[in-house]
Design a protein around this motif. Structure first.
Motif, PDB file in Angstrom:
ATOM      1  N   ASP A 120      -6.531   2.254  -3.066  1.00  0.00           N
ATOM      2  CA  ASP A 120      -7.317   2.044  -1.848  1.00  0.00           C
ATOM      3  C   ASP A 120      -6.533   1.232  -0.822  1.00  0.00           C
ATOM      4  O   ASP A 120      -6.581   1.507   0.387  1.00  0.00           O
ATOM      5  CB  ASP A 120      -8.634   1.339  -2.176  1.00  0.00           C
ATOM      6  CG  ASP A 120      -9.714   2.294  -2.655  1.00  0.00           C
ATOM      7  OD1 ASP A 120      -9.493   3.527  -2.595  1.00  0.00           O
ATOM      8  OD2 ASP A 120     -10.790   1.824  -3.073  1.00  0.00           O
ATOM      9  N   ARG A 122      -3.322   1.170  -0.548  1.00  0.00           N
ATOM     10  CA  ARG A 122      -2.262   2.053  -0.054  1.00  0.00           C
ATOM     11  C   ARG A 122      -2.796   3.017   1.005  1.00  0.00           C
ATOM     12  O   ARG A 122      -2.072   3.399   1.928  1.00  0.00           O
ATOM     13  CB  ARG A 122      -1.644   2.814  -1.226  1.00  0.00           C
ATOM     14  CG  ARG A 122      -0.397   3.596  -0.859  1.00  0.00           C
ATOM     15  CD  ARG A 122       0.295   4.145  -2.090  1.00  0.00           C
ATOM     16  NE  ARG A 122       1.086   3.120  -2.762  1.00  0.00           N
ATOM     17  CZ  ARG A 122       0.912   2.715  -4.000  1.00  0.00           C
ATOM     18  NH1 ARG A 122      -0.049   3.227  -4.749  1.00  0.00           N
ATOM     19  NH2 ARG A 122       1.695   1.790  -4.536  1.00  0.00           N
ATOM     20  N   SER A 123      -4.059   3.387   0.887  1.00  0.00           N
ATOM     21  CA  SER A 123      -4.664   4.310   1.850  1.00  0.00           C
ATOM     22  C   SER A 123      -5.123   3.609   3.126  1.00  0.00           C
ATOM     23  O   SER A 123      -5.580   4.257   4.059  1.00  0.00           O
ATOM     24  CB  SER A 123      -5.852   5.031   1.210  1.00  0.00           C
ATOM     25  OG  SER A 123      -6.949   4.149   1.032  1.00  0.00           O
ATOM     26  N   ARG A 125      -7.384   0.874   3.186  1.00  0.00           N
ATOM     27  CA  ARG A 125      -8.679   0.229   3.087  1.00  0.00           C
ATOM     28  C   ARG A 125      -8.515  -1.288   3.082  1.00  0.00           C
ATOM     29  O   ARG A 125      -7.573  -1.827   2.515  1.00  0.00           O
ATOM     30  CB  ARG A 125      -9.390   0.680   1.813  1.00  0.00           C
ATOM     31  CG  ARG A 125     -10.880   0.341   1.760  1.00  0.00           C
ATOM     32  CD  ARG A 125     -11.542   1.032   0.581  1.00  0.00           C
ATOM     33  NE  ARG A 125     -12.983   0.911   0.649  1.00  0.00           N
ATOM     34  CZ  ARG A 125     -13.822   1.418  -0.254  1.00  0.00           C
ATOM     35  NH1 ARG A 125     -13.334   2.102  -1.296  1.00  0.00           N
ATOM     36  NH2 ARG A 125     -15.132   1.271  -0.128  1.00  0.00           N
TER      37      ARG A 125
END
Length: 254
Positions: A120, A122-123, A125
């Motif tokens: 998360d 890394r994305s 968030r």
């Protein structure tokens, strides 16, 4: 108050950690696996403390400009190299967090919660949202929130104090003995990655990184009584959060 006074004022909490009854629970592979599922969050946020210090004490932007005291730049960069780019027992380059995660696999510990959290992040968030959505135990969420609150206050001397005095110096030597017990128990587990990780911390933290970190706190606080007081309070908070985490692990391993 000086940095020795910080060490003295945290002595009762460090004694609590050293003699915590949680250690008596960790006599089987399954108990050690449960411990690691909690403790991996402390390994992750230790890396976050490290990178926060690097951001505060060095230039990590472009265009580059000389920033901060050259000695503190050297100290933090030296520690970053060892923690973020060490080698595992097979000579593969990786961070200590990645090394710990690998050791979890050998003992059959679940990495689902920490992997979900990192994915998360890394994305893109926000860390607080990712933490709540990770499925981590409540005690781990509280522990990470405490550490991140120090980071987000943005005071380098407090972050350095948590990094230096809030670490688990006593864990490696105690755990090597526990690993010997588990290894001889006949359980079908691989403890060698964890043994290597712990031995690296004994070798690197005690002989090298520990003294560097103490010197960093000394340089950042100087003789400023307000900074020294804030550093001492941050260290005490960090150790209390660690005690609270140990309490939760003790109950989880019952």
């Amino acid at each position: 108050m000086n940095t020795q006074a910080i060490l003295d004022s945290t002595s009762p909490l460090r004694q609590q950690l050293e003699h915590h009854p949680m250690y008596e629970r960790l006599t089987t592979a399954s108990a050690l696996a449960s411990f690691m599922e909690y403790h991996v969050w402390a390994v992750w946020d230790f890396m976050s403390l490290l990178k926060a210090l690097q951001r505060h004490l060095t230039c990590v932007e472009t265009p580059w400009i000389p920033m901060g005291d050259p000695e503190t730049r050297f100290l933090i960069n030296e520690i970053v190299v060892g923690e973020e780019s060490d080698v595992d027992r097979n000579g593969v380059r990786m961070s200590h967090f990645e090394m710990y995660r690998s050791a979890m696999k050998g003992l059959g510990a679940s990495t689902t919660a920490i992997d979900t959290f990192v994915a998360d992040l890394r994305s893109g968030r926000a860390w607080s949202e990712a933490l709540e959505a990770s499925g981590a135990p409540p005690a781990c969420i509280s522990f990470v929130r405490g550490t991140m609150s120090i980071i987000e206050r943005g005071k380098a001397h407090e972050i350095a104090s948590v990094f230096t005095y809030g670490r688990e110096d006593v864990i490696p030597t105690m755990f090597l003995g526990m690993l010997d017990h588990v290894a001889k128990s006949g359980e079908d587990v691989d403890v060698e990655d964890l043994r290597y990780y712990l031995q690296r911390h004994i070798d690197v933290d005690g002989d090298h990184h520990g003294p560097l970190a103490i010197r960093m706190v000394e340089l950042l606080c100087g003789t400023d009584p307000e900074r020294l007081a804030e550093a001492g309070e941050a260290a005490r908070k960090a150790l209390q959060w660690r005690v609270d985490l140990w309490d939760a692990i003790e109950h989880a391993c019952c």
